[in-house]
Write a protein that holds these residues in place. Structure first.
Motif, mmCIF file in Angstrom:
data_model
loop_
_atom_site.group_PDB
_atom_site.id
_atom_site.type_symbol
_atom_site.label_atom_id
_atom_site.label_comp_id
_atom_site.label_asym_id
_atom_site.label_seq_id
_atom_site.Cartn_x
_atom_site.Cartn_y
_atom_site.Cartn_z
ATOM 1 N N LEU A 167 0.816 -1.224 0.000
ATOM 2 C CA LEU A 167 0.000 0.000 0.000
ATOM 3 C C LEU A 167 0.848 1.272 0.000
ATOM 4 C CD1 LEU A 167 -3.180 -0.551 2.229
ATOM 5 C CD2 LEU A 167 -3.101 0.411 -0.080
ATOM 6 N N PRO A 168 1.898 1.379 0.811
ATOM 7 C CA PRO A 168 2.705 2.599 0.733
ATOM 8 C C PRO A 168 3.295 2.837 -0.657
ATOM 9 C CG PRO A 168 3.165 1.443 2.773
ATOM 10 C CD PRO A 168 2.292 0.534 1.957
ATOM 11 N N ALA A 169 3.763 1.776 -1.304
ATOM 12 C CA ALA A 169 4.324 1.940 -2.650
ATOM 13 C C ALA A 169 3.250 2.326 -3.650
ATOM 14 C CB ALA A 169 5.014 0.646 -3.084
ATOM 15 N N ALA A 170 2.091 1.659 -3.572
ATOM 16 C CA ALA A 170 0.997 1.959 -4.498
ATOM 17 C C ALA A 170 0.438 3.357 -4.261
ATOM 18 C CB ALA A 170 -0.110 0.913 -4.343
ATOM 19 N N THR A 171 0.348 3.762 -3.001
ATOM 20 C CA THR A 171 -0.160 5.095 -2.677
ATOM 21 C C THR A 171 0.794 6.167 -3.168
ATOM 22 O OG1 THR A 171 -1.323 4.240 -0.736
ATOM 23 C CG2 THR A 171 -0.879 6.602 -0.780
ATOM 24 N N ALA A 172 2.091 5.942 -2.985
ATOM 25 C CA ALA A 172 3.076 6.914 -3.474
ATOM 26 C C ALA A 172 2.994 7.059 -4.989
ATOM 27 C CB ALA A 172 4.482 6.488 -3.053
ATOM 28 N N LEU A 173 2.757 5.954 -5.689
ATOM 29 C CA LEU A 173 2.613 6.021 -7.139
ATOM 30 C C LEU A 173 1.362 6.816 -7.518
ATOM 31 C CD1 LEU A 173 3.124 5.328 -10.069
ATOM 32 C CD2 LEU A 173 2.102 3.085 -9.670
ATOM 33 N N ALA A 174 0.239 6.517 -6.881
ATOM 34 C CA ALA A 174 -0.993 7.254 -7.184
ATOM 35 C C ALA A 174 -0.813 8.739 -6.896
ATOM 36 C CB ALA A 174 -2.151 6.687 -6.368
ATOM 37 N N ASP A 175 -0.103 9.058 -5.824
ATOM 38 C CA ASP A 175 0.158 10.465 -5.498
ATOM 39 C C ASP A 175 1.041 11.116 -6.557
ATOM 40 O OD1 ASP A 175 -1.368 10.222 -3.232
ATOM 41 O OD2 ASP A 175 0.347 10.051 -1.850
ATOM 42 N N ALA A 176 2.000 10.370 -7.088
ATOM 43 C CA ALA A 176 2.862 10.917 -8.137
ATOM 44 C C ALA A 176 2.065 11.212 -9.403
ATOM 45 C CB ALA A 176 3.995 9.933 -8.441
ATOM 46 N N VAL A 177 1.125 10.314 -9.728
ATOM 47 C CA VAL A 177 0.253 10.564 -10.889
ATOM 48 C C VAL A 177 -0.605 11.798 -10.633
ATOM 49 C CG1 VAL A 177 -1.559 9.612 -12.351
ATOM 50 C CG2 VAL A 177 0.236 8.108 -11.473
ATOM 51 N N ALA A 178 -1.133 11.917 -9.410
ATOM 52 C CA ALA A 178 -1.952 13.079 -9.067
ATOM 53 C C ALA A 178 -1.139 14.369 -9.141
ATOM 54 C CB ALA A 178 -2.546 12.896 -7.675
ATOM 55 N N ASP A 179 0.102 14.334 -8.674
ATOM 56 C CA ASP A 179 0.965 15.523 -8.734
ATOM 57 C C ASP A 179 1.213 15.951 -10.176
ATOM 58 O OD1 ASP A 179 1.146 15.604 -5.984
ATOM 59 O OD2 ASP A 179 3.110 14.611 -5.890
ATOM 60 N N LEU A 180 1.462 14.965 -11.043
ATOM 61 C CA LEU A 180 1.681 15.284 -12.459
ATOM 62 C C LEU A 180 0.403 15.825 -13.086
ATOM 63 C CD1 LEU A 180 3.676 15.269 -14.791
ATOM 64 C CD2 LEU A 180 3.077 12.875 -15.227
ATOM 65 N N ALA A 181 -0.729 15.283 -12.660
ATOM 66 C CA ALA A 181 -2.012 15.784 -13.164
ATOM 67 C C ALA A 181 -2.220 17.249 -12.788
ATOM 68 C CB ALA A 181 -3.157 14.933 -12.614
ATOM 69 N N ARG A 182 -1.901 17.593 -11.554
ATOM 70 C CA ARG A 182 -2.048 18.986 -11.118
ATOM 71 C C ARG A 182 -1.104 19.898 -11.904
ATOM 72 N NH1 ARG A 182 -1.627 16.281 -6.136
ATOM 73 N NH2 ARG A 182 -3.645 15.957 -5.105
ATOM 74 N N ALA A 183 0.119 19.432 -12.099
ATOM 75 C CA ALA A 183 1.105 20.251 -12.803
ATOM 76 C C ALA A 183 0.706 20.506 -14.247
ATOM 77 C CB ALA A 183 2.475 19.579 -12.739
ATOM 78 N N GLU A 184 0.020 19.542 -14.860
ATOM 79 C CA GLU A 184 -0.352 19.657 -16.271
ATOM 80 C C GLU A 184 -1.857 19.879 -16.456
ATOM 81 O OE1 GLU A 184 2.035 19.914 -18.350
ATOM 82 O OE2 GLU A 184 3.586 19.341 -16.896
ATOM 83 N N ALA A 185 -2.503 20.400 -15.429
ATOM 84 C CA ALA A 185 -3.958 20.567 -15.485
ATOM 85 C C ALA A 185 -4.391 21.424 -16.653
ATOM 86 C CB ALA A 185 -4.455 21.177 -14.165
ATOM 87 N N ALA A 186 -3.599 22.414 -17.020
ATOM 88 C CA ALA A 186 -4.000 23.360 -18.075
ATOM 89 C C ALA A 186 -3.330 23.078 -19.411
ATOM 90 C CB ALA A 186 -3.672 24.786 -17.625
ATOM 91 N N THR A 187 -2.554 21.995 -19.518
ATOM 92 C CA THR A 187 -1.832 21.703 -20.758
ATOM 93 C C THR A 187 -2.766 21.028 -21.762
ATOM 94 O OG1 THR A 187 0.205 21.395 -19.487
ATOM 95 C CG2 THR A 187 0.181 20.571 -21.741
ATOM 96 N N PRO A 188 -3.153 21.743 -22.847
ATOM 97 C CA PRO A 188 -4.134 21.162 -23.779
ATOM 98 C C PRO A 188 -3.546 20.019 -24.592
ATOM 99 C CG PRO A 188 -3.337 23.267 -24.610
ATOM 100 C CD PRO A 188 -2.745 23.096 -23.250
ATOM 101 N N MET A 189 -4.388 19.061 -24.909
ATOM 102 C CA MET A 189 -3.935 17.872 -25.633
ATOM 103 C C MET A 189 -5.080 17.363 -26.503
ATOM 104 S SD MET A 189 -2.515 14.293 -24.002
ATOM 105 C CE MET A 189 -4.118 13.718 -23.413
#
Length: 486
Positions: A167-189
């Protein structure tokens, strides 16, 4: 012929490796040991035996503390500490000793019983001649079938592996995906449905979808129950009741199981039914499948040029023959390991819920693969985590694809025409068909789309909104939707 016979065998020109115990048969104990080694302390054979020893020790302590059996001693603090130290000091020498006992008993749980009885027999060496532990030897494993010890031991080791490692490893991964999502929230694709250009999104919103899905499964896994039982050979407390009829053995069993931090299962056959395991493995497999989806999507974005891979993060060699390449090996490795993990998890979920009548031993063999199933999942998590950390977003590449696909504004234009027509504007008939004629199977540039919009006779405010629209700005609420992660 004789000369040829003396020559080395060309099909096997090597020495045997089978006698070298340091050479691993499987990749988890060989090539990938570093990524999965934390699971060894929970899901290895040695960890299972330590847990069995823990259950046997705590059963003795519990019986004495509860006064469940007339004549059982009241243990001193020093005696309780001595018993628990048997578990705390269980290391390589003790593992070897237990293996030697099992070689004689041909029964793993019986070997644990004899191992613990040896320690009780030697208690006077540490505690003095006045200790009651040698006389308490017959309390070890009393009223227990092997499955009473095994089900609790597996429950403890699986729970600790999940909550302390996976769980700690999986949670850290999900958090990393969430962090990248926040950073690229406005990047159009440019979106792709069925592989074809579709209504634009933002990279952040798409990653947020995956982070949200991963987190839902993690929440389920975190709240999954871990059940246990200690009720005898066929779940009836038969030996307990006939031997010591005045003790409430259901209460003794309940408090023991709950004292281990588990949920008591009051109704079982000889085995705890393993339904909780099937539920857990189904949830972990579902997490794996969402992660597999993430890996394939990121792989595709890399192939489209939306992500650039930093060579230092992926490895020093991309291809053995094509020096220009940086292969998305982390994500490909993750795909394969998730598929192996799920093959095992699916099998465990499907088979552990069935046991012939009151007991068969199929689960005994199946459960030995639990560590392998979690190992391949943990390895995949490690690879995706490293893979994501080695990516750089190429917003310019996404912008080029958006600018090359103005036809995706067809949805916006025909929808605005429909809304205007409903509001009373004239000349808005057949909006879908008119946009289909303009865009289907054709490339439309910005000038062509704007000329079409200008000829529609839209209300002025609607026309101005559409004329200002570009594929890069046609992302709706995508940026603000990422906030749902918080």
């Amino acid at each position: 012929m004789r000369e040829n016979a003396a020559m080395p065998d060309a099909t096997r020109p090597w020495v045997t490796l089978a006698d070298d115990s340091a050479i691993a048969l499987g990749p988890l104990d060989g090539r990938y040991r570093g990524d999965v080694s934390p699971l060894v302390d929970h899901l290895s054979e040695a960890a299972l035996n330590r847990a069995r020893l823990h259950v046997e020790v705590e059963w003795v302590i519990h019986l004495c503390a509860a006064g469940a059996i007339p004549g059982a001693p009241t243990l001193s603090d020093a005696e309780v500490t001595y018993l628990r130290d048997v578990v705390a000091t269980f290391g390589p020498a003790q593992i070897a000793e237990l293996a030697a006992i099992e070689a004689e008993t041909r029964h793993d749980v019986k070997a644990v019983e004899y191992f613990l009885k040896r320690r009780l027999g030697r208690a006077a060496d540490a505690l003095g001649d006045g200790t009651s532990l040698p006389a308490a030897s017959e309390l070890v494993h009393i009223f227990c079938t092997s499955e009473d010890v095994n089900n609790l031991s597996y429950a403890l080791t699986i729970r600790s592996a999940v909550h302390e490692v996976w769980l700690p490893a999986a949670t850290a991964l999900a958090d990393a995906v969430a962090d990248l999502a926040r950073a690229e929230a406005a990047t159009p694709m440019l979106a792709r449905t069925h592989g074809q250009p579709a209504t634009p999104v933002t990279l952040g919103k798409e990653l947020a979808v995956l982070a949200h899905r991963l987190r839902r499964q993690l929440a389920r896994i975190e709240s999954d129950e871990t059940l246990g039982k200690i009720n005898g050979a066929t779940g009836t407390y038969g030996a307990h009741a006939i031997s010591v009829p005045d003790t409430d053995w259901q209460e003794v069993g309940r408090t023991f199981v709950e004292g281990l931090g588990l949920t008591w299962n009051p109704l079982t056959t000889q085995i705890e039914s393993h339904d909780w395991q099937a539920e857990l493995y189904a949830d972990v497999a579902r997490f794996n499948r969402v992660l597999h989806n993430l890996a394939t999507d990121v792989w595709t974005y890399i192939s489209l040029g939306y992500f650039a891979q930093r060579l230092s993060a992926q490895g020093s060699t991309g291809s053995s023959t094509m020096p220009h390449k940086v292969n998305p090996i982390r994500f490909e490795n993750a795909e394969a390991n998730l598929e192996v993990s799920n093959a095992l998890l699916d099998n465990l979920s499907a088979t552990l819920v069935t046991s012939r009548l009151q007991r068969d031993l199929t689960d005994s063999s199946s459960q030995r693969t639990i560590g392998v199933a979690f190992g391949h999942s943990l390895l995949a998590i490690a690879n995706v985590t490293r893979g994501l950390a080695g990516l750089d977003v190429d917003a310019a590449a996404m912008a080029r694809h958006l600018d090359a696909n103005w036809e995706v504004l067809g949805e916006a234009v025909q929808s605005a025409m429909r809304a205007a027509g409903i509001a009373g504007a004239t000349g808005m008939a057949d909006p879908y068909e008119r946009l289909k004629e303009l865009t289907r199977g054709r490339r439309v540039d910005g000038a062509g789309m704007r000329a079409f919009i200008a000829d529609l006779g839209l209300p002025s405010d609607v026309e101005q909104r559409l004329l200002a629209l570009t594929p890069a700005s046609y992302t709706g609420y995508a940026e603000r939707l990422v906030a749902h992660l918080d």
